[in-house]
Design a protein around this motif. Structure first.
Motif, mmCIF file in Angstrom:
data_model
loop_
_atom_site.group_PDB
_atom_site.id
_atom_site.type_symbol
_atom_site.label_atom_id
_atom_site.label_comp_id
_atom_site.label_asym_id
_atom_site.label_seq_id
_atom_site.Cartn_x
_atom_site.Cartn_y
_atom_site.Cartn_z
ATOM 1 N N MET A 1 0.852 -1.203 0.000
ATOM 2 C CA MET A 1 0.000 0.000 0.000
ATOM 3 C C MET A 1 0.881 1.244 0.000
ATOM 4 N N THR A 2 0.580 2.200 -0.873
ATOM 5 C CA THR A 2 1.342 3.433 -0.967
ATOM 6 C C THR A 2 0.507 4.588 -0.444
ATOM 7 N N ILE A 3 1.111 5.406 0.348
ATOM 8 C CA ILE A 3 0.407 6.562 0.908
ATOM 9 C C ILE A 3 0.619 7.745 -0.025
ATOM 10 N N ASP A 4 -0.450 8.278 -0.608
ATOM 11 C CA ASP A 4 -0.315 9.335 -1.602
ATOM 12 C C ASP A 4 0.342 10.586 -1.041
ATOM 13 N N ASN A 5 0.110 10.862 0.236
ATOM 14 C CA ASN A 5 0.652 12.085 0.830
ATOM 15 C C ASN A 5 2.003 11.861 1.487
ATOM 16 N N THR A 6 2.690 10.798 1.086
ATOM 17 C CA THR A 6 4.027 10.531 1.586
ATOM 18 C C THR A 6 5.029 10.802 0.478
ATOM 19 N N HIS A 7 6.092 11.534 0.776
ATOM 20 C CA HIS A 7 7.075 11.861 -0.238
ATOM 21 C C HIS A 7 7.729 10.607 -0.792
ATOM 22 N N GLU A 8 8.225 10.721 -2.021
ATOM 23 C CA GLU A 8 8.714 9.562 -2.758
ATOM 24 C C GLU A 8 9.762 8.768 -1.991
ATOM 25 N N HIS A 9 10.707 9.458 -1.324
ATOM 26 C CA HIS A 9 11.793 8.731 -0.663
ATOM 27 C C HIS A 9 11.304 7.930 0.548
ATOM 28 N N LYS A 10 10.058 8.193 0.999
ATOM 29 C CA LYS A 10 9.505 7.442 2.124
ATOM 30 C C LYS A 10 8.580 6.316 1.670
ATOM 31 N N GLN A 11 8.455 6.114 0.343
ATOM 32 C CA GLN A 11 7.552 5.096 -0.162
ATOM 33 C C GLN A 11 8.276 3.799 -0.503
ATOM 34 N N THR A 12 9.588 3.762 -0.309
ATOM 35 C CA THR A 12 10.342 2.564 -0.619
ATOM 36 C C THR A 12 9.909 1.419 0.274
ATOM 37 N N SER A 13 9.673 0.262 -0.333
ATOM 38 C CA SER A 13 9.142 -0.848 0.444
ATOM 39 C C SER A 13 10.099 -2.018 0.543
ATOM 40 N N ALA A 70 -3.231 11.903 10.899
ATOM 41 C CA ALA A 70 -2.355 12.496 9.890
ATOM 42 C C ALA A 70 -2.871 12.278 8.471
ATOM 43 N N LEU A 71 -3.295 11.066 8.164
ATOM 44 C CA LEU A 71 -3.717 10.778 6.794
ATOM 45 C C LEU A 71 -4.968 11.565 6.416
ATOM 46 N N LYS A 72 -5.888 11.716 7.362
ATOM 47 C CA LYS A 72 -7.086 12.510 7.087
ATOM 48 C C LYS A 72 -6.710 13.966 6.803
ATOM 49 N N LEU A 146 2.052 -0.650 16.870
ATOM 50 C CA LEU A 146 2.059 -0.603 15.414
ATOM 51 C C LEU A 146 0.736 -0.107 14.849
ATOM 52 N N HIS A 147 -0.332 -0.132 15.656
ATOM 53 C CA HIS A 147 -1.612 0.397 15.186
ATOM 54 C C HIS A 147 -1.536 1.889 14.918
ATOM 55 N N ASN A 148 -0.551 2.577 15.511
ATOM 56 C CA ASN A 148 -0.387 4.015 15.295
ATOM 57 C C ASN A 148 0.766 4.335 14.355
ATOM 58 N N MET A 149 1.336 3.336 13.693
ATOM 59 C CA MET A 149 2.373 3.576 12.696
ATOM 60 C C MET A 149 1.716 3.854 11.341
ATOM 61 N N VAL A 150 2.232 4.832 10.629
ATOM 62 C CA VAL A 150 1.723 5.103 9.290
ATOM 63 C C VAL A 150 1.873 3.836 8.447
ATOM 64 N N PRO A 151 0.799 3.379 7.796
ATOM 65 C CA PRO A 151 0.863 2.135 7.020
ATOM 66 C C PRO A 151 1.647 2.312 5.733
ATOM 67 N N ASN A 152 2.912 2.603 5.904
ATOM 68 C CA ASN A 152 3.821 2.879 4.798
ATOM 69 C C ASN A 152 4.796 1.716 4.680
ATOM 70 N N PRO A 153 4.984 1.143 3.498
ATOM 71 C CA PRO A 153 5.868 -0.020 3.368
ATOM 72 C C PRO A 153 7.276 0.222 3.897
ATOM 73 N N ARG A 154 7.780 1.434 3.722
ATOM 74 C CA ARG A 154 9.137 1.711 4.205
ATOM 75 C C ARG A 154 9.220 1.602 5.713
ATOM 76 N N TYR A 155 8.235 2.179 6.402
ATOM 77 C CA TYR A 155 8.251 2.130 7.863
ATOM 78 C C TYR A 155 8.099 0.694 8.363
ATOM 79 N N MET A 156 7.199 -0.059 7.749
ATOM 80 C CA MET A 156 6.990 -1.442 8.171
ATOM 81 C C MET A 156 8.250 -2.276 7.959
#
Length: 660
Positions: A1-13, A70-72, A146-156
């Motif tokens: 899953m990619t977060i649209d409001n996340t900058h490109e360098h933070k979308q690396t999975s 944050a996402l909202k 982890l329920h409060n972590m942004v569901p971003n592949p890079r963070y996971m």
């Protein structure tokens, strides 16, 4: 899953295994060779100095607790200046680069203020508020799942990789006014932190080593003037607790490895830089295994051969998981030219945007002046002293003592007032900064330093004042005081006043009862508790109850787990069976385990208050132990609920009036 409001360098999975790791590391090494070639060819933009900033902030709900919105909010704003951070209760704003000279610093403040207001306006309809602070005082360990972590592949992926590398829970131990010793099982502890990061593009990139060393040297005074994070999990710790917390949160060395001469991923460094920026990147590659990766299509050397500017994506991605307090940065300007930057990472968010920009102006001015007037910094300053200065500043703020140039020793406050502020002013003039702007920002700093009214001191003094609002033998719970503190921060950040002009927080500013803040046990529980062991003598419990005027004493085993509870009635029943109290020495003693109650009703810090009250009524008990991970962390008693009942009634009456 990619977060649209996340900058490109933070979308690396990409997780890195086998062939994928080898492919990514080959790309990193290729980028490193390309960077080395660019340094040799003086390929970077020269003669232009720009400044920039990243602003991190917290979101809170009506009870002043972290709000995972944050996402909202990012979806509402749809603005490329904003992105996610690690926690769903955080937002990051990125200011546009500005020229260092002229009104660049003032323009940076204006944009940061506008971005802050934009988040505040987007948050309000959703029931959230925004806070600039280094560590949110009301954050709880239970907020860091982890329920409060942004569901971003890079963070996971990063969390999984760091947990696997460490192989056990993360340990945190920080000693200040209070002590904090805690374990946690994810990298989410990092989400306790919010920073204000300052970027400086060098107009003389060939002198990068000199300016990088200078920035290392200046970390201590830059931090001492800006400390704003003294409280974590209700404990009063360092003036800037973020420094210790962030280093420990990202330290994936196993205990056995601490015997080796290794450094953590968050660090001051190990020595002065003697070569070029390439040597810092080489050390990153040599010492720190890549934790995340990506498919890199670019061949950086081929790009150079073709006369194009390489992006160095692999090298930058790896560098983004290594958190030096001064981070070397490679970038490409809007005009397409490559440049070199230094990112100052020690400064906390808050207390206000003008305070933050004043901190930045101080550091930028010193970089400018000392960069032109000090020739050989390593010859005049031991690296170990520069590192020790940073931790002294983090612990003690303006009360720190520094070992300075040529082994002179200074207290931080007079050093800054008498020596460094004049140098910073000269440096801003040297850089071509508007004279009125320089005077304005350094004036903010001078008032703060001369009065010692940093954000940290304001918080600690406010908490101390609020202790007096309790009964003669009992202060208000820390949770309620922390609520009032956050409420006061928000209120003052809506004014034009900087922290040196703030009045202290008042306990009556805690209006969270009106907005549902009484609903969690964490706001009312007493964390200063006394416990005994099962094999302790009953006489100890009896005396403890008399000394401390308490009616319930928890019983812990040798590992700190709750195993029982002794009540005042239980002790009385035991004492009435004695012919003499206290018993004669040597006459034998009865153990606590004989009278303790073993079947207990317990709650957690997250338990709704009304649910806790219902439990006490249902089971006719006078107290509830508060547990976290099987360990007792607090107690709530009938006395704690007297004030709460009044607040509940007030809210219900208000709702009823509204219905009429």
């Amino acid at each position: 899953m990619t977060i649209d409001n996340t900058h490109e360098h933070k979308q690396t999975s990409g997780g890195l295994e086998g062939a994928a790791r080898r492919t990514f590391m080959r790309a990193v090494l290729n980028d490193l060779r390309a960077l080395d070639r660019m340094v040799a060819e003086n390929a970077f933009e020269r003669g232009v100095s720009r400044v920039g900033a990243e602003q991190e902030m917290f979101l809170v709900d009506g009870a002043y607790h972290p709000a995972p919105g944050a996402l909202k909010i990012l979806e509402t704003m749809r603005d490329a200046h904003f992105t996610t951070e690690l926690g769903l209760f955080q937002v990051e704003a990125n200011a546009d680069p500005q020229p260092f000279a002229g009104h660049g610093i003032r323009d940076m403040e204006a944009q940061l203020t506008a971005l802050f207001v934009k988040v505040r306006e987007a948050a309000h309809p959703l029931g959230y508020q925004v806070v600039l602070t280094g560590i949110l005082p009301t954050i709880l360990k239970s907020d860091l799942g982890l329920h409060n972590m942004v569901p971003n592949p890079r963070y996971m992926t990063l969390n999984r990789a760091m947990n696997e590398a460490r192989g056990e829970a993360f340990d945190f131990s920080i000693k200040g006014i209070d002590d904090l010793v805690v374990k946690h099982d994810s990298v989410m502890v990092e989400a306790c932190n919010a920073s204000f990061q300052v970027h400086l593009q060098l107009s003389q990139p060939e002198r990068f080593p000199h300016f990088y060393n200078l920035s290392q040297f200046l970390l201590a005074p830059a931090l001492a003037v800006g400390v704003n994070s003294p409280v974590l999990f209700g404990r009063r710790l360092w003036a800037e607790t973020r420094i210790a917390l962030f280093e420990q949160a990202c330290d994936i060395r196993t205990p056995g490895h601490h015997l080796r001469d290794s450094i953590p991923r968050v660090s001051f460094g190990s020595r002065w830089l003697e070569g070029s920026i390439v040597d810092l990147y080489k050390e990153n590659v040599s010492r720190f295994r890549a934790l995340v990766g990506a498919d890199i299509e670019e061949n950086a050397l081929a790009e150079l051969d073709a006369g194009r500017v390489p992006e160095l994506k692999a090298l930058r991605l790896h560098n983004g998981t290594i958190y030096r307090w001064n981070r070397p940065c490679y970038g490409i300007s809007e005009n397409g030219k490559p440049h070199l930057r230094i990112e100052l990472r020690v400064l906390p968010s808050g207390p206000t945007v003008p305070d933050e920009v004043a901190n930045a102006a101080f550091w930028l001015g010193l970089m400018s002046e000392l960069g032109a007037t000090i020739d050989d910094l390593p010859a005049r300053m031991d690296f170990d002293h520069a590192r020790a200065n940073l931790y002294a500043a983090a612990r003690d703020g303006l009360s720190a003592r520094f070992t300075w140039l040529d082994h002179e020793e200074f207290a931080a406050q007079p050093l800054i007032l008498e020596k460094l502020l004049p140098l910073a002013e000269s440096g801003l003039h040297r850089a071509g900064v508007d004279a009125a702007d320089a005077k304005h920002y350094l004036g903010i700093l001078e008032r703060r330093v001369s009065t010692r009214r940093t954000g940290s001191r304001w918080m600690l003094q406010s908490l101390s004042d609020m202790k007096e609002h309790g009964t003669p033998d009992r202060s208000p719970p820390m949770g309620a005081r922390l609520n009032a503190l956050v409420a006061a921060i928000i209120a003052r950040q809506k004014t034009d006043r900087v922290v040196s002009d703030w009045e202290r927080a008042r306990f009556d500013e805690n209006d969270s009862a009106r907005t549902g803040g009484f609903r969690k046990i964490s706001q009312h529980m007493t964390t200063d508790i006394f416990t005994v062991r099962p094999d302790d003598p009953i006489e100890l419990v009896a005396d403890l109850m008399g000394w401390e005027r308490i009616r319930h004493v928890p019983v812990e085993d040798e590992k700190g787990r709750l195993v029982g509870l002794v009540s005042y009635r239980g002790v009385l029943r035991f004492l009435t069976g004695l012919t003499r109290y206290p018993p004669q020495p040597g006459s034998g003693s009865h153990a606590v385990s004989e009278i303790m109650k073993r079947e207990l009703i317990t709650v957690t810090p997250e338990t709704p208050t009304l649910e806790a009250i219902e439990l006490m009524k249902k089971y006719r008990i006078g107290c509830l132990p508060v547990l976290q991970d099987g360990h007792i962390v607090a107690m709530v008693t009938e006395e704690d609920f007297v004030d709460i009942a009044g607040k509940v009634l007030q809210e219900e009456e208000g709702a009823a009036d509204g219905a009429r």
